[in-house]
Write a protein that holds these residues in place. Structure first.
Motif, PDB file in Angstrom:
ATOM      1  N   LYS A  31      54.562  15.549  60.329  1.00  9.96           N
ATOM      2  CA  LYS A  31      54.837  14.294  60.217  1.00  9.96           C
ATOM      3  C   LYS A  31      54.252  13.384  61.387  1.00  9.96           C
ATOM      4  CE  LYS A  31      57.841  10.686  58.776  1.00  9.96           C
ATOM      5  NZ  LYS A  31      59.448  10.081  58.495  1.00  9.96           N
ATOM      6  N   LEU A  32      53.362  12.575  61.123  1.00  5.99           N
ATOM      7  CA  LEU A  32      52.922  11.302  62.316  1.00  5.99           C
ATOM      8  C   LEU A  32      53.564  10.152  61.883  1.00  5.99           C
ATOM      9  CD1 LEU A  32      50.792  11.601  64.617  1.00  5.99           C
ATOM     10  CD2 LEU A  32      49.322  10.704  62.992  1.00  5.99           C
ATOM     11  N   VAL A  33      54.016   9.471  63.076  1.00  2.00           N
ATOM     12  CA  VAL A  33      54.698   8.331  62.673  1.00  2.00           C
ATOM     13  C   VAL A  33      54.635   7.519  63.906  1.00  2.00           C
ATOM     14  CG1 VAL A  33      56.957   9.515  63.529  1.00  2.00           C
ATOM     15  CG2 VAL A  33      57.170   7.778  62.103  1.00  2.00           C
ATOM     16  N   ALA A  34      54.767   6.109  63.505  1.00  2.00           N
ATOM     17  CA  ALA A  34      54.898   5.117  64.531  1.00  2.00           C
ATOM     18  C   ALA A  34      55.886   4.212  64.355  1.00  2.00           C
ATOM     19  CB  ALA A  34      53.300   4.262  64.845  1.00  2.00           C
ATOM     20  N   PHE A  35      56.790   3.999  65.140  1.00  2.00           N
ATOM     21  CA  PHE A  35      57.697   2.661  65.425  1.00  2.00           C
ATOM     22  C   PHE A  35      57.011   1.520  65.060  1.00  2.00           C
ATOM     23  CE2 PHE A  35      60.832   0.337  67.850  1.00  2.00           C
ATOM     24  CZ  PHE A  35      61.857   0.437  66.701  1.00  2.00           C
ATOM     25  N   SER A  36      57.728   0.474  64.253  1.00  2.00           N
ATOM     26  CA  SER A  36      57.129  -0.813  64.177  1.00  2.00           C
ATOM     27  C   SER A  36      56.827  -1.620  65.118  1.00  2.00           C
ATOM     28  CB  SER A  36      57.941  -1.450  63.227  1.00  2.00           C
ATOM     29  OG  SER A  36      59.195  -1.731  63.564  1.00  2.00           O
ATOM     30  N   ARG A  37      57.624  -1.470  66.364  1.00  5.96           N
ATOM     31  CA  ARG A  37      57.475  -2.154  67.390  1.00  5.96           C
ATOM     32  C   ARG A  37      56.256  -1.619  68.565  1.00  5.96           C
ATOM     33  NH1 ARG A  37      63.586  -4.550  68.872  1.00  5.96           N
ATOM     34  NH2 ARG A  37      63.793  -5.239  66.586  1.00  5.96           N
ATOM     35  N   THR A  38      55.835  -0.444  68.346  1.00  9.27           N
ATOM     36  CA  THR A  38      54.843   0.342  69.090  1.00  9.27           C
ATOM     37  C   THR A  38      53.791   0.856  68.232  1.00  9.27           C
ATOM     38  OG1 THR A  38      56.257   2.224  69.238  1.00  9.27           O
ATOM     39  CG2 THR A  38      56.274   0.692  70.873  1.00  9.27           C
ATOM     40  N   GLN A  39      53.209   0.126  67.529  1.00  7.98           N
ATOM     41  CA  GLN A  39      52.207   0.353  66.483  1.00  7.98           C
ATOM     42  C   GLN A  39      51.114   1.100  67.165  1.00  7.98           C
ATOM     43  OE1 GLN A  39      50.880  -2.792  63.895  1.00  7.98           O
ATOM     44  NE2 GLN A  39      52.960  -3.780  64.231  1.00  7.98           N
ATOM     45  N   ASP A  40      50.786   1.049  68.472  1.00  9.62           N
ATOM     46  CA  ASP A  40      49.817   1.854  68.990  1.00  9.62           C
ATOM     47  C   ASP A  40      50.108   3.146  69.426  1.00  9.62           C
ATOM     48  OD1 ASP A  40      51.594   0.942  70.941  1.00  9.62           O
ATOM     49  OD2 ASP A  40      49.999   0.579  72.410  1.00  9.62           O
ATOM     50  N   ARG A  41      51.239   3.622  69.464  1.00  3.97           N
ATOM     51  CA  ARG A  41      51.463   5.073  69.786  1.00  3.97           C
ATOM     52  C   ARG A  41      52.207   5.860  68.689  1.00  3.97           C
ATOM     53  NH1 ARG A  41      55.727   7.948  72.166  1.00  3.97           N
ATOM     54  NH2 ARG A  41      57.373   6.271  71.655  1.00  3.97           N
ATOM     55  N   TRP A  42      51.166   6.689  68.255  1.00  7.92           N
ATOM     56  CA  TRP A  42      51.807   7.968  67.206  1.00  7.92           C
ATOM     57  C   TRP A  42      52.738   8.769  67.783  1.00  7.92           C
ATOM     58  CZ3 TRP A  42      51.167   6.790  62.306  1.00  7.92           C
ATOM     59  CH2 TRP A  42      49.936   6.393  61.813  1.00  7.92           C
ATOM     60  N   GLU A  43      53.575   9.300  66.925  1.00  2.84           N
ATOM     61  CA  GLU A  43      54.655  10.380  67.412  1.00  2.84           C
ATOM     62  C   GLU A  43      54.232  11.595  66.359  1.00  2.84           C
ATOM     63  OE1 GLU A  43      58.597   9.543  68.244  1.00  2.84           O
ATOM     64  OE2 GLU A  43      58.015   7.368  68.957  1.00  2.84           O
TER      65      GLU A  43
END
Length: 555
Positions: free
Chosen positions: A501-513
């Motif tokens: 799963k690749l996911v990004a927090f709504s407040r840091t949209q430029d950084r995938w986890e």
């Protein structure tokens, strides 16, 4: 131009990267009577709030459904009210049917379950929250607020009438058109298309929609046609409003705080086999800097009362479910009724600080509503407007991280219970870890009803279904899963392919986890730095999907 699921997956080279394998086939044996279908949805309920998912809240009726049915532990929603409702009812991603953001109307390129089943001979009814219509704001702010407070009538509908449930396939509907209500005196209450202008003094919305659901079942009981019933609760969505007798049950339950609550729920989840500790590590409560131990005794009492009201609201949803089960039993319909119970998103961290848009400022008699704080004994009444806040939301979503709105699993994971005595082929009380999504309910209902999905409906071309039937799972088999599942809401985004799963927090949209859910179901160890090629490939796939559903973020 929008793409079909198969076209999109061919573009991105994802065909064959399945979330499961399986088979197909009709759910009903030849000649069997078509089942009734009941979908019950809670609002802003945490993953672990219900007893059979680890909670301490008294939910004997839902626990009964689980004991005789099937629980899903990896079932997804769309992280917020409107998108989940749109996806559930149409079998589409919400972006395909007008719900890229909240407060919009469901578009006509999606067929609702009610429309599909009515054309297949089902009777259809809805009781509860719609939240799939464009919600107008009056140009005069004072008059708009007075409208919300039942103190001004603009002589207009709550939304375009053609978007109301009775104009989207339901024979009848009693409930609210908007999404947020005073649970004791709701705004936008309608029966069909007619506004309900007043309510009795002892009114409570959960009870009122249950009364209607029971009435519907009694009315349908003597008829030959099967029925589809959609019960969409507003509870336990803020504001925290509950009956005093329900609050009293939980007056001492939460005095140990949110850390203890999360630990206790996780212990029960592991002990009952919902999750295993090795592959589902428990992250700490996310508090945004608030520590239970640093609170004063007065603050702890106030916080415990808030969670007690939340629990009381969930308790009343369970009581509602019990009354629906009793009505089905009296009608002789329980055994051949498929019941789905789920939540529209994870528990909410939101705390509103004042009235406006969809939030009341006064009760009907002009009493001001208190935000942020109140005398503790009033918390839970219509004179207050509270939410549980971040720490309690985190504990409610045990074992996952984050909450409503986010594409992490605490936001987009739902507890799902399926109960069907004459049709379910899994062992009673079984737990299923196969991956599913709320958009699977539409094709599942079609299969249950022996109904078809047309190319067009009432002059509108229809987008092909994106969801996949749960039929094989209900038969006790492994189904062909998704090559990929995609998520997006207000900037939060994710894609799941197999166990990755690749996911990004709504407040840091430029950084995938990046997370490997096979070893880390609760998304605690970010592997993005170790797998840059996988991140790039999955991010590109998400971008292709975003373009296919016309997401502005992808342009």
């Amino acid at each position: 131009m929008r793409a079909t699921r198969r076209e999109f997956l061919q573009w991105t080279g994802l065909v064959g990267l399945s979330l499961g394998a399986g088979c197909s086939g009709a759910l009903r044996a030849g000649g069997a009577k078509r089942p009734n279908i009941v979908i019950i949805m809670a609002d802003d309920m945490g993953f672990s709030d219900v007893g059979c998912f680890g909670g301490e809240i008294a939910t004997p009726n839902l626990d009964r459904l689980a004991a005789g049915g099937l629980r899903f532990t990896q079932f997804y929603n769309c992280a917020r009210c409107c998108p989940t409702r749109a996806s559930l009812l149409t079998g589409q991603y919400p972006h395909q049917v007008g719900l890229t953001v909240n407060g919009r109307s469901l578009t006509r390129n999606g067929l609702t379950i009610a429309e599909a089943l009515r054309r297949a001979g089902y009777r259809t009814g809805m009781a509860g929250k719609w939240h799939l219509s464009l919600t107008p704001v009056l140009p005069d702010a004072e008059r708009h607020q007075a409208w919300l407070d039942h103190r001004y009538d603009p002589q207009q509908p709550f939304a375009p009438l053609e978007t109301y449930p009775v104009n989207r396939g339901f024979d009848k509907h009693y409930g609210v058109i908007w999404g947020v209500i005073n649970h004791f005196d709701p705004f936008s209450l309608v029966e069909g298309t007619e506004p309900v202008r007043s309510v009795p003094e002892d009114y409570y919305f959960t009870d009122a929609i249950t009364d209607k659901a029971v009435d519907y079942i009694q009315d349908w009981a003597g008829r030959s046609e099967p029925f589809f019933l959609y019960v969409a609760h507003c509870a336990p969505h803020w504001p925290l409003h509950a009956r005093p007798e329900d609050i009293a049950k939980y007056k001492d339950t939460y005095k140990a705080g949110w850390d203890q609550l999360r630990a206790d729920r996780y212990r029960r989840q592991v002990a009952t086999g919902l999750f295993d500790a090795e592959h589902t590590p428990l992250p700490p409560v996310q508090t945004r800097g608030r520590s239970w131990e640093t609170l004063s005794d007065e603050q702890k009492a106030f916080e415990a009362r808030k969670m007690a009201v939340h629990a009381a609201m969930v308790d009343r949803v369970d009581q509602s479910t019990g009354r629906i089960l009793e009505a089905l039993g009296r009608a002789g319909q329980l055994d051949n009724t498929v019941i789905f119970f789920l939540s529209d998103n994870g528990a909410s961290p939101e705390i509103m600080h004042g009235p406006g848009y969809d939030r009341t400022g006064h009760t009907r008699d002009g009493t001001p509503v208190m935000y942020d704080t109140s005398p503790i004994e009033l918390l839970g009444s219509e004179r207050t407007y509270m939410g549980i806040g971040t720490p309690w939301a985190s504990a409610s979503n045990t074992p996952f991280r984050y909450w409503k709105q986010e594409s992490f699993d605490g936001g987009c994971h739902t507890p799902l219970i399926v109960h069907w005595p004459t049709g379910l082929k899994t062992p009673p009380g079984a737990v299923c870890s196969q991956v599913g999504h709320v958009m699977d309910l539409m094709p599942t209902c079609l299969e249950l009803a022996g109904a078809t999905y047309p190319d067009s409906y009432e002059g509108h071309a229809l987008t092909p279904l994106m969801g996949k039937s749960l039929g094989p799972v209900l038969r006790g088999r492994t189904r062909d899963g998704y090559e990929a599942l995609f998520f997006e809401h207000v900037g939060g985004r994710a894609v799941r392919m197999g166990d990755w799963k690749l996911v990004a927090f709504s407040r840091t949209q430029d950084r995938w986890e990046l997370y490997n859910l096979a070893d880390d179901l609760t998304e605690t160890r970010d592997l993005a730095a170790q797998h840059p090629d996988r991140v790039r490939a999955m991010a590109a796939a998400w971008g292709q999907w975003a373009q296919s559903v016309d997401l502005p973020v992808a342009k």
